[in-house]
Enzyme design. Sequence first.
Site, PDB file in Angstrom:
ATOM      1  N   GLU A  64      -3.868 -10.736   0.249  1.00 46.61           N
ATOM      2  CA  GLU A  64      -4.657 -10.657   1.480  1.00 46.61           C
ATOM      3  C   GLU A  64      -6.086 -11.043   1.126  1.00 46.61           C
ATOM      4  OE1 GLU A  64      -4.331  -6.863   3.584  1.00 46.61           O
ATOM      5  OE2 GLU A  64      -2.218  -6.727   3.032  1.00 46.61           O
ATOM      6  N   GLU A 114       0.813  -1.222   0.000  1.00 40.20           N
ATOM      7  CA  GLU A 114       0.000   0.000   0.000  1.00 40.20           C
ATOM      8  C   GLU A 114       0.848   1.276   0.000  1.00 40.20           C
ATOM      9  OE1 GLU A 114      -2.748  -1.058   3.235  1.00 40.20           O
ATOM     10  OE2 GLU A 114      -4.154  -1.619   1.691  1.00 40.20           O
TER      11      GLU A 114
END
Length: 966
Positions: A481, A405
């Site tokens: 994820e 991220e």
Amino acid sequence: MAPRAGFPSDAAALALDGDWHFRLGAGLHDLTPGFEDPSHDVTGWETVSVPSCWQLDGIPDAPHRGSPAYTNQIYPFPVDPPRVPDANPTAEYRREFTLPEAWPADGGRSVLRFEGVDSCFAVWLNGSRLGDGKGSRLPTEFDATAALRPGRNVLAVRVHQWSAGSYLEDQDMWWVSGIFRSVRLLHRPADGVRDLFVHADYDHLTGEGILRVDADPAAAGTEARVTVPELGLDLRAGETVRVAVEPWTAETPRLYDATLTAGAERVPLRIGFRRVRVEDGLLKVNGRRILLRGVNRHEWHPETGRTLDRSTMLRDIELMKRHNINAVRTSHYPPDQEFLSLCDELGLWVIDECDLETHGFELVGWRDNPSADPRWRDAYLDRMSRMVERDKNHPAVIMWSLGNEAGTGDNLRAMAEWTHERDPGRPVHYEGDRDSGYVDVYSRMYADHDETDRIGRCVEEPTKDPALDAHRRALPFILCEYAHAMGNGPGGLVEYQRLFEQHPRCQGGFVWEWIDHGIARRTEEGRAFFAYGGDFGEVVHDGNFVADGLVLPDRTPSPGLVEYKKVVEPVTVSVDRAACTVGVRNGQDFADTGHLRWLWLVEDAGELVAEGELAVPPVPAGESVFAPWPPELRTAARSAGTGERWLTVRAVLGKDLPWAPAGHEVAWCQERMPASGAGSAHRPTGFAPASAGGGSITLGPGTFDPDTGRLVRLGAHDMTGPRLDLWRAPTDNDLRGWGGSVAERWRAAGLDRLEHKVLGVAPGDGGLTVRTRVSAAGTDAAMEADYHYRVPADAPGRLWLTLEVRPVADWPFPLPRLGVRAALPAAFDTVTWFGAGPGEAYPDTRAAARVGRFASTVAAWQTPYLFPQENGHRADVRWAELTGAGGGLRLLGAPHFGLTARPWTSEDLDAARHPTDLAPRGALYVNADLAQHGVGSASCGPGVLPAHRLLPGPSTLTVGFEAMEG
Ligand code: GAL
């Protein structure tokens, strides 16, 4: 110093862990001038243990050196890169050490190595400044040669909590600081190696390993040599040999001991031969597609934070292996290197992720994101090279990840380019750039089942640039994820696994995440609990979002881990009743099933009838066999029983393995046998009448309140009888949600404050009927609920309730649950049942529960999620006995019901913020459910799949009650 591999060596080394003098100041205005000077007297200073995170000092009591703070995405300081607040806690560390007399004076170098310091630090030895470092979860080395003295030496380190580096370390975790990994002084011999790179390729077509060990310097004067005694190898560094070997895989972690000798230095190596490639659109190891059954692992310990000892790392790996997990993403930074050595040895596929996240910039529209600013380029490359150099010799590491991220930008591309160049032997991963232009796998997080299916079929939505789109479409897919394991859940694992098995492109994923990052605390009364965000008075924080793991902070497996273990079983067992065979499909990618034994047992109503072992020949990876039932099993399966007859087949380890003892269960299946006696529907010949009088209504063993129609006594036991219940204490997944929280809709509709209007209480010859209308203030949506109580004439001690529920008006959302709740004597603290178990199960977390007869205490039925919420539901219960001093109560299904029993109410669970807020109320609250809504993983991901939603509709629940005398 330039980064290099982390490797052990027989060269002299001095551990510098232990007690250091310590002083914590408030910022740059609060430093100790000259503290680095050996003559500066620090005898009055406090001490701190190195390694440690200073904010956790004092835990589990109150921290006394600052406080930990938790944020997910938001920076806990103004976004003004590269500046950080003036209030910048700064620690001064000092320690003395005596240089051993035998410290070599061979013209080599002495190096101070810090394995991890958070977040920025400067180092002095004997008053001379050696340098400074950033990059918290990466090693930093300083040349200490010139400053080192014989005898007494004084080492001084100043650590700042905040630095420009903090902008690159915005991972979703606690902000904690300090020298949190080990410190050592290393002698680097003049004729030794500075760095080494083991290239241990494996040619699966010939079965040969291709070995070359590069040493740097290549051969400084003396020649560096590598010996691998087991393979009869003795070669020069830099020389390539081919030799027949057994390959390394996560399933077969075969390592060869070797030694690199350079001058007087001997470096022990553990070599694993394997080849990682992306080819034909697949991620392959040793020529085969692999399936990742993974988990994201942060480093966490509830008392020491990100400082972990070896036994904790080993415990993590043992727990993972025992739960059929085969892969780890080191979210979101390189772990302590010892963890990787353990992965090499015990076998786990590792995605090693760089210490990089700039997620907080998303909240300011990605303005000034360092990933796209050339001024940060060197910092990005520095971090990447320090990870790759440190970890390049670990066979377990099969992929490099640039970070997490961090948005998009050329600095990320530069990291990928550098990595491809330095280590062509490993693919590069990064999720944050949807175009995937410079990476080797297409990675996403939390894509829902439908999208995963589209990606699996290569028909995902195109992205803008046709060239990039084509590149991505040809890549293998992983969910770096998925299945957010926050609180109760995650639901929907089975459906994901099906997609991974169905589509070759879908190569599995990594559940978010391994561990709840709770911090051990005690209440004022001394009761232990785990703190989460906000518990330390943080100004901005993200609450319990930090508690989203498969294990609780003390590493107790949560029900989610048990479920995951079942869903990702490496072998699938099935029973064909007609053919009288057991099918075994080996879903592993490399190993055969020779390490397993196959046990069967037949139970009748939960009682063992017969058991034995099946002969199953070793099944090669990817293949299946069918084993015939032995004669004893045939007999046991067919003989008539009194109750439900079930065959269970269990695959267990045949011998001790490094991660689990012989007998450890790896996989299982169950099948109901036709001989089952149950279901021989009992037809009562008549029913007892209900009689009113003396201020109550009596029906068989039941006494009812004539005004409310509620059961107030059963046999000798006072109770508050069953009443319709639609409410559950919202789970994290109910509370949060993409597209809105379902719990908000429940609350708006008043499911937590239902009123029960009694429309009629009618005792009669056939029993008692109570009609009610259940609704909440302010709404005309209601449930008509009719209770029919009956006592069969031939079973006078048994009270049956049939509850008929009809929705009135609009219920435009799924219900949390549909069932009845009753309060029983608190003394009933033990539960025995025949149904699914032993653990909790909800409609979409049901895979790991098997049918059997189980016993537990009520206390052990509660799952202590860090944030209290609905938990502990046992599914498909046929009967249950709640017993204790004074007798008990038997509940009977017709055929099944879901059961929860707890010493507090759903409302208490809903109101509590920590398990320690829950206090027994002096009754046992029991819910018997016709159904519950699924769990899903909407706290970060998709909600409950349609098949597991509890949609309102006309429903009928039947349960029986029997008093048990003490
Ligand atoms: C992801 C992130 C993780 C964690 C998770 C939610 O977006 O990469 O670090 O924050 O969401 O728990």
